[in-house]
Design an enzyme around this catalytic site. Structure first.
Site, PDB file in Angstrom:
ATOM      1  N   ARG A 154      -9.832   0.110  -4.359  1.00 41.08           N
ATOM      2  CA  ARG A 154      -9.312  -0.998  -3.550  1.00 41.08           C
ATOM      3  C   ARG A 154      -9.855  -0.886  -2.130  1.00 41.08           C
ATOM      4  O   ARG A 154      -9.278  -0.189  -1.295  1.00 41.08           O
ATOM      5  CB  ARG A 154      -7.792  -0.977  -3.548  1.00 41.08           C
ATOM      6  CG  ARG A 154      -7.145  -1.091  -4.928  1.00 41.08           C
ATOM      7  CD  ARG A 154      -5.632  -1.010  -4.812  1.00 41.08           C
ATOM      8  NE  ARG A 154      -4.964  -1.198  -6.082  1.00 41.08           N
ATOM      9  CZ  ARG A 154      -4.618  -0.206  -6.909  1.00 41.08           C
ATOM     10  NH1 ARG A 154      -4.890   1.043  -6.579  1.00 41.08           N
ATOM     11  NH2 ARG A 154      -4.006  -0.470  -8.049  1.00 41.08           N
TER      12      ARG A 154
ATOM     13  N   CYS B 235      -7.889  -3.019 -15.635  1.00 33.34           N
ATOM     14  CA  CYS B 235      -7.435  -2.127 -14.565  1.00 33.34           C
ATOM     15  C   CYS B 235      -6.054  -2.485 -14.028  1.00 33.34           C
ATOM     16  O   CYS B 235      -5.694  -2.093 -12.925  1.00 33.34           O
ATOM     17  CB  CYS B 235      -8.449  -2.105 -13.420  1.00 33.34           C
ATOM     18  SG  CYS B 235      -8.807  -3.710 -12.700  1.00 33.34           S
TER      19      CYS B 235
ATOM     20  N   GLU C 113      -8.902 -12.515 -13.734  1.00 33.00           N
ATOM     21  CA  GLU C 113      -7.481 -12.452 -13.372  1.00 33.00           C
ATOM     22  C   GLU C 113      -6.864 -13.823 -13.145  1.00 33.00           C
ATOM     23  O   GLU C 113      -5.710 -13.914 -12.720  1.00 33.00           O
ATOM     24  CB  GLU C 113      -7.285 -11.559 -12.135  1.00 33.00           C
ATOM     25  CG  GLU C 113      -8.235 -11.808 -11.005  1.00 33.00           C
ATOM     26  CD  GLU C 113      -8.162 -10.736  -9.918  1.00 33.00           C
ATOM     27  OE1 GLU C 113      -7.148 -10.011  -9.849  1.00 33.00           O
ATOM     28  OE2 GLU C 113      -9.111 -10.647  -9.125  1.00 33.00           O
TER      29      GLU C 113
ATOM     30  N   ASN D 283      -2.360  -7.552 -14.007  1.00 32.66           N
ATOM     31  CA  ASN D 283      -1.169  -7.907 -13.221  1.00 32.66           C
ATOM     32  C   ASN D 283      -1.220  -9.362 -12.768  1.00 32.66           C
ATOM     33  O   ASN D 283      -0.291 -10.145 -12.992  1.00 32.66           O
ATOM     34  CB  ASN D 283      -1.044  -6.997 -11.993  1.00 32.66           C
ATOM     35  CG  ASN D 283      -0.885  -5.542 -12.362  1.00 32.66           C
ATOM     36  OD1 ASN D 283      -0.678  -5.212 -13.520  1.00 32.66           O
ATOM     37  ND2 ASN D 283      -0.999  -4.674 -11.388  1.00 32.66           N
TER      38      ASN D 283
ATOM     39  N   ARG E  25     -14.145  -2.778  -5.629  1.00 35.34           N
ATOM     40  CA  ARG E  25     -13.808  -4.201  -5.548  1.00 35.34           C
ATOM     41  C   ARG E  25     -14.042  -4.673  -4.124  1.00 35.34           C
ATOM     42  O   ARG E  25     -13.580  -4.046  -3.176  1.00 35.34           O
ATOM     43  CB  ARG E  25     -12.357  -4.421  -5.952  1.00 35.34           C
ATOM     44  CG  ARG E  25     -11.911  -5.874  -5.875  1.00 35.34           C
ATOM     45  CD  ARG E  25     -10.510  -6.040  -6.427  1.00 35.34           C
ATOM     46  NE  ARG E  25      -9.499  -5.402  -5.598  1.00 35.34           N
ATOM     47  CZ  ARG E  25      -8.210  -5.291  -5.939  1.00 35.34           C
ATOM     48  NH1 ARG E  25      -7.795  -5.771  -7.101  1.00 35.34           N
ATOM     49  NH2 ARG E  25      -7.348  -4.699  -5.139  1.00 35.34           N
TER      50      ARG E  25
ATOM     51  N   HIS F 177       0.808  -1.214   0.000  1.00 30.83           N
ATOM     52  CA  HIS F 177       0.000   0.000   0.000  1.00 30.83           C
ATOM     53  C   HIS F 177       0.842   1.265   0.000  1.00 30.83           C
ATOM     54  O   HIS F 177       0.371   2.307  -0.435  1.00 30.83           O
ATOM     55  CB  HIS F 177      -1.042  -0.003   1.130  1.00 30.83           C
ATOM     56  CG  HIS F 177      -0.500  -0.078   2.507  1.00 30.83           C
ATOM     57  ND1 HIS F 177      -0.223  -1.267   3.142  1.00 30.83           N
ATOM     58  CD2 HIS F 177      -0.180   0.886   3.392  1.00 30.83           C
ATOM     59  CE1 HIS F 177       0.233  -1.024   4.360  1.00 30.83           C
ATOM     60  NE2 HIS F 177       0.268   0.271   4.544  1.00 30.83           N
TER      61      HIS F 177
ATOM     62  N   ARG G 149       5.665 -11.783  -9.986  1.00 29.25           N
ATOM     63  CA  ARG G 149       6.265 -10.541 -10.484  1.00 29.25           C
ATOM     64  C   ARG G 149       7.091  -9.819  -9.425  1.00 29.25           C
ATOM     65  O   ARG G 149       7.819  -8.880  -9.747  1.00 29.25           O
ATOM     66  CB  ARG G 149       5.188  -9.605 -11.031  1.00 29.25           C
ATOM     67  CG  ARG G 149       4.175  -9.142 -10.013  1.00 29.25           C
ATOM     68  CD  ARG G 149       3.086  -8.295 -10.682  1.00 29.25           C
ATOM     69  NE  ARG G 149       2.087  -7.818  -9.738  1.00 29.25           N
ATOM     70  CZ  ARG G 149       1.050  -8.511  -9.309  1.00 29.25           C
ATOM     71  NH1 ARG G 149       0.878  -9.739  -9.767  1.00 29.25           N
ATOM     72  NH2 ARG G 149       0.193  -8.006  -8.470  1.00 29.25           N
TER      73      ARG G 149
END
Length: 753
Positions: free
Chosen positions: A469, A674, A603, A626, A505, A362, A637
């Site tokens: 988020r 997104c 995702e 992502n 979300r 964050h 990642r």
């Protein structure tokens, strides 16, 4: 043998620099194998020669002087072939080359293995013996195992050791690689952020008032000694005399004739008290950790505890001075937190570097929202030595530059000026639509998580929120927020963007996003209990959140609800049942408001292949590129070892994205994206051509994406998409997209600066 391996690796891990690490390796490996010689040759990246760096058994006076070129001699042969060479009589081999005065004439048997880290040959580990014989299979297996285990440790020591011993003294430039956290360039002065009472995080600092530092140390020492005596008195009747004697040992450790005296000596030499304590305690902790006897090894815990206690008193009694932040402040710490950012005046905060953490933490999300160039995961950075030093933060590449050459520094200054000029030019785009030259319209939305995102997003011309988020408010608390607390938070977001749509979300925790008060401990968290799986298992959390969203939306009507990590139809239908139930219950309580649009995040690979079935049951789809990329490519990642395999333009990723866009068209449902790919100007071109209806990104990226799409035609984008969809290699696709940006005069907006 396993115990020997463990002990050697542990000792090398505790070494303070590369030279000490190599000395430990040659000494311990020679003893473990019962051979007469052990040496290490390390590749010098400048000359590409293998330099004689450490030895037990040969002439130590030539350490650092003797060397062999790549492919030269048996050492060069091992490096060139990248495999072991095991010879009964080294001198008879055609590749043998005699090194003058090194002292190896008496040794015939030779076994050399390469030291390889992430495909890079760092050096060669060699053992030799006078007797003419081939080393047996066990010897070879041991040395190969040793080399493989130590390669990563040596690589880390090579970077940090070189920095601490040479580069930090201004001898040369260095680049430390991390993970891009927030894009941009920052050049400024480091302020090291130290967590409370962490011996390993105390920055190095010299002081003028040595007497005051010594007095502070004596006071802290006396306080800890007083604590120990008090505990000793309380437990005198509860412990055996033998066990109770341990308290006297603790008092002895802190005595002026022991560790206390060593710390005092460093303070008298000009070190501040906290730094002197840290250096001395860490040295003793490492000494105990290297001991073979388990009882003595465990005493390292006691020494660390004593040092931490003294440090706590030093920090508590430190004069409450206001931190004097430099004009261009680069905050550096082992693990930065969101609260630390607020301590620096915004106009002075130029950049952030965190040794730990990922692009999804964050603090990185907040940095992107605030437009602060950030590098995360810079694990090789000797951050405690950087206080007051100038560094360059490259948030585009995820790199930190120390002691840059004048021409490198000037290049980054030029990039910084260019960024400022571009941002100023892009301000004029705020109220213009994102529309191609041939009139194709594509709305640009933003990803948010905090109220600080709102102003910046609206300033950049955001037309809506594609991803709010909701876990961010959960992460910033020490308990689950109540339904009413959530309602107030969500209401602020909805009101700030109204009448623009806000896509919320539902709680997405797990993976690398664990709540401190709801820990999820798993061996493989990314494939574990996360996203919708958690909230369906805890309907009380899910229902409270949905109720809060619906209440917050009353009278506004701009809410959209999005479900994360859906991998099958059953999960979706269960979640839809709970949402509809919440809506009915609120209506019975007098709530007025329609059920908002509900969507699914695509995702995981299973959702790609069920995209049409998912689309039939919801109002919209949104790709989280992502996670989808990392799951398709089986690449974490945030793992530096495989980071170069994570590629958004991998053909498999592009084909999956195309499938989802097609599924939405077939079912007549809008599809958005997104992930970071949406905020990449060249990625946005492909998403436009695929038919995505909305792109959502961080606010900093929005003007660049808008400018890029306004300079191209939809027809040209489709032509390029057709080309790249026929390609089979991510690098070739990237080159083609970079060429498009150059052809269109948009190279300054490309992702890599």
């Amino acid at each position: 043998m396993l115990e020997t391996l463990r002990q050697i690796v542990q000792e090398v891990n505790a070494a303070e620099g590369l030279n000490e690490a190599l000395d430990i390796i040659v000494r311990r490996v020679r003893d473990a194998m019962g051979t007469e010689v052990c040496s290490v040759y390390m590749r010098d990246p400048v000359s590409n020669r293998y330099v004689f760096r450490a030895t037990e058994g040969l002439n130590k006076s030539l350490v650092g002087q003797a060397s062999l070129a790549s492919g030269e001699g048996l050492v060069g042969l091992v490096a060139e072939r990248e495999e072991p060479v095991n010879l009964e009589d080294a001198e008879t081999h055609p590749a043998f080359q005699f090194l003058q005065d090194i002292g190896e004439e008496a040794f015939h048997a030779f076994l050399g293995v390469p030291i390889i880290h992430q495909r890079d040959v760092l050096g060669v580990l060699v053992v030799q013996q006078a007797q003419r014989r081939r080393f047996d299979e066990d010897d070879e297996a041991f040395l190969v195992t040793m080399s493989a285990q130590l390669a990563g440790v040596i690589a880390h020591a090579q970077v940090t050791g070189a920095l601490q011993e040479e580069l930090l003294d201004g001898a040369g430039p260095a680049r430390i690689n991390g993970i891009p956290g927030a894009p941009g360039i920052a050049i400024g002065t480091v302020v090291v952020v130290s967590p409370g009472a962490d011996l390993y995080a105390v920055p190095r600092r010299m002081v003028n008032n040595r007497r005051a530092e010594l007095r502070a140390f004596r006071q802290a020492l006396a306080a800890v000694q007083g604590d120990i005596r008090a505990v000793s008195d309380n437990l005198r009747g509860e412990m055996s005399a033998e066990d109770h004697a341990l308290f006297d040992v603790y008092l002895g450790i802190l005595d002026d004739s022991a560790i206390g005296g060593e710390v005092a000596a460093l303070i008298k030499a000009g070190h501040w008290a906290q730094g002197a304590l840290s250096q001395v305690m860490i040295r003793h902790i490492r000494h105990f950790e290297r001991m073979e006897h388990s009882y003595l090894r465990e005493r390292a815990v006691d020494v660390k505890d004593l040092g931490t206690r003294v440090l706590s008193y030093l920090q508590a009694n430190d004069p409450d001075r206001e931190q004097d932040y430099p004009e261009q402040c680069i905050l550096v710490g082992e693990e930065l937190t969101a609260s630390v950012l607020g301590e620096v005046p915004r106009e002075q905060l130029a950049g952030l570097i965190s040794v730990r953490g990922s692009g999804n933490s964050h603090v990185a999300i907040l940095a992107r929202a605030m437009g602060i160039p950030t590098v995360m995961g810079a694990v090789d950075l000797p951050y405690t030595r950087l206080q007051d030093r100038e560094v360059i933060v490259d948030g585009y590449q995820g790199a930190v530059h120390l002691n840059p050459a004048p021409e490198v520094r000037q290049r980054f200054l030029d990039l910084l000026d260019e960024d400022r000029a571009i941002n100023k030019d892009l301000e004029a785009l705020r109220d213009l639509p994102c529309e191609t030259l041939d009139g194709h319209r594509l709305p640009l939305w933003v990803n948010t998580g905090l109220m600080v995102d709102v102003g910046r997003s609206l300033e950049q011309g955001a037309e809506g929120v594609g991803l709010y988020r909701t876990e961010v408010p959960f992460l910033l608390r020490d308990r689950f927020p109540s339904e009413e607390e959530q309602r107030q938070i969500y209401r602020e977001q909805l009101q700030a963007f109204a009448p623009r749509p806000v896509t919320m979300r539902t709680l997405d925790i797990g993976g690398d996003k664990a709540l401190p008060y709801f820990p999820i401990d798993e061996d493989n968290p990314f494939l574990g209990w996360r996203g919708i799986r958690v909230t369906l298992d805890h309907p009380e959390i899910f229902l409270a959140q949905v109720r809060a969203m619906l209440k917050a939306n009353e009278g506004l009507g701009n809410l959209r609800i999005m479900l994360p990590m859906v991998s099958n139809i059953a999960e979706l239908e269960e979640a839809l049942t709970l949402i509809r139930r919440s809506h009915r219950e609120l209506q019975q309580e007098g709530f007025f408001g329609d059920l908002p649009p509900i969507g699914v995040m695509v995702e995981v690979p299973s959702a790609v292949y069920q995209a049409r079935a998912l689309a039939r049951r919801v109002d919209f789809l949104s790709v989280g590129s992502n996670d989808l990329t990392q799951y398709l490519l089986a690449v974490d990642r945030n793992n530096s070892r495989v980071a170069d395999l994570y590629h958004s333009f991998h053909p498999a990723v592009l084909h999956a994205l195309n499938l989802v866009a097609e599924a939405g068209r077939c079912e007549g449902k809008p599809v958005g994206i997104c992930g970071e790919l949406a905020g990449d100007p060249i990625g946005a071109v492909l998403m436009l051509a695929m038919g995505y209806n909305v792109l959502s990104m961080n606010a900093t990226s929005l003007p660049r994406v808008k400018q890029t799409l306004r300079k191209l035609t939809y027809t040209r984008a489709c032509e390029v998409l057709a080309e790249v969809m026929e390609m089979e290699d991510a690098a070739a696709i990237t080159r083609r997209l970079d060429a498009l940006m150059v052809e269109s005069g948009l190279e300054k907006f490309s992702r890599a600066r």
